[in-house]
Write an enzyme that holds these catalytic residues in place. Structure first.
Site, short mmCIF file in Angstrom:
data_model
loop_
_atom_site.label_atom_id
_atom_site.label_comp_id
_atom_site.label_asym_id
_atom_site.label_seq_id
_atom_site.Cartn_x
_atom_site.Cartn_y
_atom_site.Cartn_z
N TYR A 39 55.25 70.64 -21.28
CA TYR A 39 54.53 69.34 -21.78
C TYR A 39 54.25 68.46 -20.40
O TYR A 39 53.24 68.14 -20.16
CB TYR A 39 55.30 68.44 -22.60
CG TYR A 39 54.77 67.29 -23.06
CD1 TYR A 39 53.83 67.24 -23.97
CD2 TYR A 39 55.11 66.01 -22.45
CE1 TYR A 39 53.21 65.73 -24.67
CE2 TYR A 39 54.54 64.87 -22.95
CZ TYR A 39 53.67 64.71 -24.09
OH TYR A 39 53.03 63.59 -24.48
N SER A 92 50.28 60.89 -20.39
CA SER A 92 51.52 60.52 -20.68
C SER A 92 52.24 59.99 -19.39
O SER A 92 51.80 60.17 -18.37
CB SER A 92 52.41 61.69 -21.04
OG SER A 92 53.87 61.45 -21.11
#
Ligand SMILES: NC(=O)c1ccc[n+]([C@@H]2O[C@H](COP(=O)([O-])OP(=O)(O)OC[C@H]3O[C@@H](n4cnc5c(N)ncnc54)[C@H](O)[C@@H]3O)[C@@H](O)[C@H]2O)c1
Length: 235
Positions: free
Chosen positions: A125, A113
């Site tokens: 995350y 990401s």
């Protein structure tokens, strides 16, 4: 060439398998929790026994979390996210990577990401995606001499059906997302698939150990935005 879709959500995996079959391919779905190392190992053994060592692996399973502070984040949810996002990637790379090492060939692409590179207030995350980048770098060195390549893609906000629904409901703003995007166009699922496909292919035979941002220029645009006025031209 057979494609295996391994996902916790079997109906989703079956739907993708059906769409591959409808376009003339051969695909199978298997239900699996990627955070379960033994289950991933069993799956890799079953696939190899029936079809031989896979030439390619894509690790994309992942979950997101709500915005939170590090100090107040729920630790149980934190550990569950890590077990899936990082643990699942690790489990798949280990099980299928061993098979590829033995076969002396293979290509792996992981899904990171923009949070592999920069922080947002997503306390589990962000570090889980940064850890995937480090894993890619380590496995590149470990597997390279066996003829196995490993790379990653680092998407920015992708206009998936889920994000489109949130935009339609007024919960997310396309304008805000596009403001930090040099190309002023939303990244679509196919944009990610195309880069994954390139990295898996022989066209990328000399590329290993890297995570390619697929971000329409998000990363440099955000650093510009923090610098004296943001950009050297008027809006
Ligand atoms: N959509 C975005 O904007 C975006 C941006 C950057 C990175 N990503 C990454 O892309 C990947 C795919 O995300 P997406 O947006 O398509 O979301 P998605 O929810 O559509 O896909 C994630 C998939 O992972 C599966 N999954 C979840 N937990 C699992 C588990 N324990 N075992 C096996 N499968 C499991 C889900 O069933 C789902 O099919 C994720 O790794 C995500 O972090 C997405």
């Amino acid at each position: 060439m057979e494609t295996w879709l391994l996902d916790l959500n079997i109906s989703k995996a079956e739907a993708v398998a059906e769409s591959i079959k409808a376009s003339g391919g051969s695909a199978y779905a298997m239900q699996i929790d990627v955070s379960d190392a033994d289950a991933v190992q069993d799956a890799s053994q079953r696939i190899q026994a029936d079809y031989g060592t896979p030439s390619a692996l894509v690790t994309a399973a992942g979950i997101i979390e709500s915005v939170s502070t590090v100090l107040d984040a729920d630790l149980e949810a934190h550990d569950r996210l890590w077990a899936i996002n990082y643990g699942g990637t690790l489990n798949a790379c280990r099980s299928f990577g061993r098979l590829m090492r033995e076969a002396g060939a293979g290509s792996i692409v992981t899904v990171g990401s923009i949070n592999s590179y920069v922080a947002l207030p997503l306390p589990a995350y962000c570090p889980s995606k940064t850890a995937i980048l480090r894993l890619v770098e380590m496995l590149c060195v470990e597997l390279g001499r066996f003829g196995v390549r490993i790379n990653g893609v680092a998407p920015t906000y992708v206009l998936t059906p889920a994000l489109q629904t949130r935009v339609d409901a007024g919960n997310r703003s396309l304008d805000t997302m596009l403001k930090v995007n040099a190309l002023k166009t939303m990244v679509k699922p196919n944009d990610i698939a195309n880069v994954v496909s390139f990295l898996l292919s022989d066209n990328a035979r000399a590329v290993t150990g890297h995570m390619m941002p697929v971000d329409a220029g998000y990363l440099p645009t955000t650093t510009f935005a923090s610098f004296a006025g943001g950009q050297p031209w008027p809006d």
